[in-house]
Enzyme design. Structure first.
Site, mmCIF file in Angstrom:
data_model
loop_
_atom_site.group_PDB
_atom_site.id
_atom_site.type_symbol
_atom_site.label_atom_id
_atom_site.label_comp_id
_atom_site.label_asym_id
_atom_site.label_seq_id
_atom_site.Cartn_x
_atom_site.Cartn_y
_atom_site.Cartn_z
ATOM 1 C CG ASN A 29 -6.545 -1.029 1.738
ATOM 2 O OD1 ASN A 29 -5.897 -0.595 0.785
ATOM 3 N ND2 ASN A 29 -5.980 -1.497 2.835
ATOM 4 C CG HIS A 31 -3.332 3.362 2.936
ATOM 5 N ND1 HIS A 31 -3.845 3.033 1.704
ATOM 6 C CD2 HIS A 31 -3.213 2.193 3.629
ATOM 7 C CE1 HIS A 31 -4.034 1.734 1.649
ATOM 8 N NE2 HIS A 31 -3.660 1.196 2.801
ATOM 9 C CB CYS A 37 -0.925 0.015 1.210
ATOM 10 S SG CYS A 37 -1.914 -1.458 1.363
HETATM 11 O O1 UT7 Z 1 -3.386 -1.467 4.005
HETATM 12 C C1 UT7 Z 1 -3.126 -2.048 5.234
HETATM 13 C C2 UT7 Z 1 -4.089 -3.142 5.406
HETATM 14 N N1 UT7 Z 1 -4.892 -3.318 6.511
HETATM 15 C C3 UT7 Z 1 -5.441 -2.467 7.414
HETATM 16 O O2 UT7 Z 1 -5.236 -1.308 7.472
HETATM 17 C C4 UT7 Z 1 -6.377 -3.116 8.388
HETATM 18 C C5 UT7 Z 1 -6.176 -2.631 9.807
HETATM 19 N N2 UT7 Z 1 -7.140 -3.263 10.711
HETATM 20 C C6 UT7 Z 1 -8.434 -2.902 10.746
HETATM 21 O O3 UT7 Z 1 -8.861 -2.016 10.026
HETATM 22 C C7 UT7 Z 1 -9.339 -3.561 11.775
HETATM 23 O O4 UT7 Z 1 -8.546 -4.292 12.685
HETATM 24 C C8 UT7 Z 1 -10.411 -4.490 11.132
HETATM 25 C C9 UT7 Z 1 -11.411 -3.654 10.334
HETATM 26 C C10 UT7 Z 1 -9.743 -5.515 10.227
HETATM 27 C C11 UT7 Z 1 -11.159 -5.225 12.223
HETATM 28 O O5 UT7 Z 1 -11.833 -4.296 13.072
HETATM 29 P P1 UT7 Z 1 -11.830 -4.470 14.652
HETATM 30 O O6 UT7 Z 1 -12.654 -3.405 15.210
HETATM 31 O O7 UT7 Z 1 -10.376 -4.546 15.069
HETATM 32 O O8 UT7 Z 1 -12.568 -5.845 14.839
HETATM 33 P P2 UT7 Z 1 -12.014 -7.214 15.467
HETATM 34 O O9 UT7 Z 1 -11.074 -7.884 14.533
HETATM 35 O O10 UT7 Z 1 -11.514 -6.954 16.862
HETATM 36 O O11 UT7 Z 1 -13.341 -8.074 15.544
HETATM 37 C C12 UT7 Z 1 -14.441 -7.697 16.390
HETATM 38 C C13 UT7 Z 1 -15.563 -8.686 16.171
HETATM 39 C C14 UT7 Z 1 -15.134 -10.149 16.251
HETATM 40 O O12 UT7 Z 1 -16.178 -10.878 16.856
HETATM 41 P P3 UT7 Z 1 -16.121 -11.282 18.405
HETATM 42 O O13 UT7 Z 1 -14.883 -12.117 18.542
HETATM 43 O O14 UT7 Z 1 -16.020 -9.982 19.152
HETATM 44 O O15 UT7 Z 1 -17.378 -12.016 18.620
HETATM 45 C C15 UT7 Z 1 -15.012 -10.570 14.805
HETATM 46 O O16 UT7 Z 1 -15.213 -11.947 14.625
HETATM 47 O O17 UT7 Z 1 -16.111 -8.526 14.859
HETATM 48 C C16 UT7 Z 1 -16.145 -9.794 14.181
HETATM 49 N N3 UT7 Z 1 -15.973 -9.559 12.757
HETATM 50 C C17 UT7 Z 1 -17.008 -9.290 11.938
HETATM 51 N N4 UT7 Z 1 -18.333 -9.199 12.157
HETATM 52 C C18 UT7 Z 1 -19.126 -8.901 11.109
HETATM 53 C C19 UT7 Z 1 -14.814 -9.502 12.045
HETATM 54 N N5 UT7 Z 1 -15.084 -9.223 10.762
HETATM 55 C C20 UT7 Z 1 -16.443 -9.089 10.673
HETATM 56 C C21 UT7 Z 1 -17.314 -8.780 9.619
HETATM 57 N N6 UT7 Z 1 -18.634 -8.681 9.890
HETATM 58 N N7 UT7 Z 1 -16.871 -8.529 8.361
#
Ligand code: UT7
Length: 319
Positions: A274, A244, A110
């Site tokens: 993204n 970004h 990225c």
């Molecule tokens: O270019 C560089 C590339 N990447 C990035 O910049 C990504 C950086 N990271 C992020 O943007 C965030 O960490 C994410 C958007 C990937 C995730 O957001 P989060 O607020 O950190 O969520 P989490 O991973 O802590 O998950 C929270 C909950 C989980 O459920 P439980 O364990 O709390 O029951 C996940 O299983 O959300 C669940 N979850 C979803 N639910 C519905 C994860 N993905 C999804 C989804 N829809 N798509």
């Protein structure tokens, strides 16, 4: 001497994949995606090839710059995966737009656009070039794991290009890398050797989302701070930030940590998700063409991604 940006152009595939359609593919919903990422829709390649998109973005940028392909002295394409391993995507662009200059690819995920700007700055400094084309394009739908809801909702396809000419409008630039294949990794996926003893892995993206999130918020805050300081400016001097576009929460956190009002951060993540290396130049092109940028504005750009890499810079907009 550094360079000035003469023009920009983007290319976005036609098909729009909404959060609602994604909700029919994996266990997710529009509300989760919007509140956790800010993304409402993304564009996905169906008919378009990456070469077609690169050529469209390149021609749009050349037209915006008033430069012909024949005038180009160098083409740099930033991409994680071009159409072929060889020829490079840069050579494919050179062929299709009718340029005759050297061309090559750079892979900084990225952060690719900022890495390419830094490489181009060296060519201008050494007076090897007068006009350079940078095209930053990724086709992430090709390497997305469409059964993994924690990653497949985040990405989209598309990219953009910039034409650079001689000038002194790059005020600072800073790139970093920390070798790390645990946070983000996309394996090649194939190995045709009958002698190779390792197991093949699927060519899909693996990401430790929370680790990348922590890295990203620090990278964006520190990257912009450093680029502004190196330019001999203060944060309040920045007229527009082109960050970004990975997650609106990362942008909001950076805005809180910096002395730059939130409304100066340009955001289009809601429409594209993204797009990796395409993300910063797509936003730059949107800002250019929508009249957000005025001649003389000071712009900070900042990216982070696989590698792990970061890139940040400050430029004067002189168009
Ligand atoms: O270019 C560089 C590339 N990447 C990035 O910049 C990504 C950086 N990271 C992020 O943007 C965030 O960490 C994410 C958007 C990937 C995730 O957001 P989060 O607020 O950190 O969520 P989490 O991973 O802590 O998950 C929270 C909950 C989980 O459920 P439980 O364990 O709390 O029951 C996940 O299983 O959300 C669940 N979850 C979803 N639910 C519905 C994860 N993905 C999804 C989804 N829809 N798509």
């Amino acid at each position: 001497m550094s360079f000035t940006i003469l023009g920009t152009g983007r290319a976005i595939p036609e098909y729009v994949l909404t959060n609602d359609e994604l909700s029919t593919m994996v266990d997710t919903n529009d509300e989760w995606i919007r509140t956790r990422t800010g993304i409402e829709e993304r564009h996905i390649c169906k008919k378009e090839t990456i070469t077609e998109l690169c050529v469209e973005a390149a021609n749009n940028a050349l037209e915006n710059a008033g430069v012909t392909a024949a005038e180009l002295d160098l083409i740099i394409c930033s991409t994680m995966r071009g159409e072929n391993l060889t020829p490079s995507q840069g050579c494919m662009i050179q062929k299709e737009i009718g340029a005759t200059c050297p061309a090559f690819d750079v892979n900084a995920a990225c952060s690719g656009f900022v890495y390419a700007l830094d490489i181009a700055a060296g060519y201008f400094e050494r007076k090897r070039v007068k006009k350079v084309l940078i095209v930053s394009m990724d086709n992430l739908s090709n390497i997305t794991n469409w059964t993994d809801r924690s990653t497949c909702v985040l990405f989209g396809d598309g990219g953009a290009a910039a034409v650079l000419g001689e000038g002194n409008d790059l005020l600072s630039i800073h790139i970093t890398a920390v070798g790390n294949d645990a946070a983000i990794r996309i394996p090649h996926g194939t190995n045709s050797s009958p002698f190779y003893e390792h197991e093949e892995e699927r060519a899909v993206l693996y990401m430790a989302g929370n680790d990348v999130y922590r890295f990203a918020t620090a990278a964006m805050t520190n990257g912009i701070k450093k680029a502004v300081e190196d330019a001999g400016l203060e944060q309040k001097d920045i007229d527009c930030v082109i960050p970004h576009q990975a997650n609106i929460r990362i942008i909001n956190t950076a805005a809180k940590n910096l002395d730059i009002p939130r409304d100066r951060f340009f955001c289009d993540v809601q429409h594209y998700g993204n797009t990796s290396s395409g993300s910063v130049p797509i936003a730059l092109d949107e800002a250019n063409r929508s009249g957000v940028l005025n001649k003389g504005d000071i712009i900070a750009m900042c990216a982070f991604g696989g590698g792990l890499t970061t890139g940040s810079c400050v430029i004067r907009w002189n168009k």
